[in-house]
Design a protein around this motif. Structure first.
Motif, PDB file in Angstrom:
ATOM      1  N   TYR A  96       0.887  -1.691  -0.252  1.00  0.00           N
ATOM      2  CA  TYR A  96      -0.397   0.119   0.014  1.00  0.00           C
ATOM      3  C   TYR A  96       0.861   1.578   0.042  1.00  0.00           C
ATOM      4  CZ  TYR A  96      -3.709   3.667   1.188  1.00  0.00           C
ATOM      5  OH  TYR A  96      -4.999   4.417   1.144  1.00  0.00           O
ATOM      6  N   GLY A  97       0.530   2.189  -1.145  1.00  0.00           N
ATOM      7  CA  GLY A  97       1.382   3.346  -1.081  1.00  0.00           C
ATOM      8  C   GLY A  97       2.705   3.240  -1.834  1.00  0.00           C
ATOM      9  N   ARG A  98       3.576   1.669  -1.622  1.00  0.00           N
ATOM     10  CA  ARG A  98       4.320   1.864  -1.984  1.00  0.00           C
ATOM     11  C   ARG A  98       5.333   2.790  -3.488  1.00  0.00           C
ATOM     12  NH1 ARG A  98       4.904  -3.459  -3.577  1.00  0.00           N
ATOM     13  NH2 ARG A  98       5.169  -4.318  -1.137  1.00  0.00           N
ATOM     14  N   PRO A 146      -0.760   1.558 -10.102  1.00  0.00           N
ATOM     15  CA  PRO A 146      -2.052   0.386  -9.236  1.00  0.00           C
ATOM     16  C   PRO A 146      -0.974   0.833  -7.855  1.00  0.00           C
ATOM     17  CG  PRO A 146      -2.770  -1.077 -10.782  1.00  0.00           C
ATOM     18  CD  PRO A 146      -1.304   0.181 -11.209  1.00  0.00           C
ATOM     19  N   ASP A 147      -1.338   1.584  -7.163  1.00  0.00           N
ATOM     20  CA  ASP A 147      -0.980   1.590  -5.705  1.00  0.00           C
ATOM     21  C   ASP A 147      -1.900   1.069  -4.341  1.00  0.00           C
ATOM     22  OD1 ASP A 147       1.656   1.964  -4.403  1.00  0.00           O
ATOM     23  OD2 ASP A 147       2.270   4.190  -4.602  1.00  0.00           O
ATOM     24  N   GLU A 148      -2.934   1.336  -4.692  1.00  0.00           N
ATOM     25  CA  GLU A 148      -3.990   1.078  -3.519  1.00  0.00           C
ATOM     26  C   GLU A 148      -4.530   2.642  -3.082  1.00  0.00           C
ATOM     27  OE1 GLU A 148      -2.957  -2.105  -1.290  1.00  0.00           O
ATOM     28  OE2 GLU A 148      -2.692  -3.093  -3.058  1.00  0.00           O
ATOM     29  N   PRO A 193      -1.267   2.547   5.099  1.00  0.00           N
ATOM     30  CA  PRO A 193      -2.962   2.776   5.289  1.00  0.00           C
ATOM     31  C   PRO A 193      -2.847   3.231   6.268  1.00  0.00           C
ATOM     32  CG  PRO A 193      -1.222   0.461   4.741  1.00  0.00           C
ATOM     33  CD  PRO A 193      -0.701   1.380   5.090  1.00  0.00           C
ATOM     34  N   ALA A 194      -3.998   3.714   6.841  1.00  0.00           N
ATOM     35  CA  ALA A 194      -4.525   4.283   7.829  1.00  0.00           C
ATOM     36  C   ALA A 194      -5.369   3.263   9.475  1.00  0.00           C
ATOM     37  CB  ALA A 194      -5.934   4.890   7.621  1.00  0.00           C
TER      38      ALA A 194
END
Length: 194
Positions: A96-98, A146-148, A193-194
């Motif tokens: 996520y967010g890489r 795509p990175d979510e 991620p939160a």
């Protein structure tokens, strides 16, 4: 994406190909030095040939014209940056967010010389829009995958990163490096991620 290099279309030996590639790299290095030291307005084929210690004809054997030399210089900067992006992403176990995290980290780790070259070439963005297109294509290819992560959040992080890059390059941060580091930590935290 590495810029095209010498191809063996004339039956050259491996040693001749290696020597030709070294001359080509010497020319690019000379062009970069001139841009850093004196600005893009001082970049002439004669100046580059002199700095690289090749004849103007030798330079033209590798680069058809000044615009070709500048384009390859920009492509080389992009390729170096994309290599750094890939390395940052491969070293990150969190999917996520890489990609946006890699963008932040690679931008902040970008070499001082590459920053200076990029800034020196900046005025060309007004007269040579195809150079901006090269940069935009690279960024879009990397960041539109795509990175979510939410696309708006990713875009905000990208803009903040670009601002940090510019401020670092121009050395305009205040003396409070602690505040800068905290802001960077906050920016990176936004990619998880939160």
């Amino acid at each position: 994406m590495r810029p095209t290099s010498i191809v063996n279309v004339m039956g050259l030996s491996p040693k001749q190909i290696e020597k030709a590639e070294q001359v080509r790299q010497d020319i690019l290095h000379a062009a970069a030095e001139i841009v850093i030291e004196r600005g893009v307005q001082s970049l002439t084929l004669a100046a580059v040939a002199s700095r690289a210690r090749v004849s103007k004809g030798g330079l033209l054997h590798h680069f058809a014209c000044k615009a070709d030399l500048i384009r390859i210089l920009v492509e080389t900067l992009i390729a170096d940056f994309e290599t750094a992006l890939d390395a940052c992403a491969k070293g990150d176990p969190e999917p996520y967010g890489r990609r946006i995290r890699a963008y932040v980290r690679a931008n902040l780790a970008y070499s001082v010389n590459n920053r200076k070259i990029a800034i020196a070439l900046f005025p060309l963005s007004f007269s040579e829009p195809e150079l901006v297109t090269l940069l935009r294509t690279s960024c879009d290819r990397w960041l539109n995958s795509p990175d979510e992560i939410d696309s708006v959040q990713s875009y905000v992080i990208r803009l903040a990163t670009d601002g940090f890059w510019m401020a670092d390059t121009m050395n305009i941060h205040s003396e409070n490096s602690n505040l800068r580091e905290k802001a960077l930590e906050h920016l990176v935290k936004m990619t998880y991620p939160a």
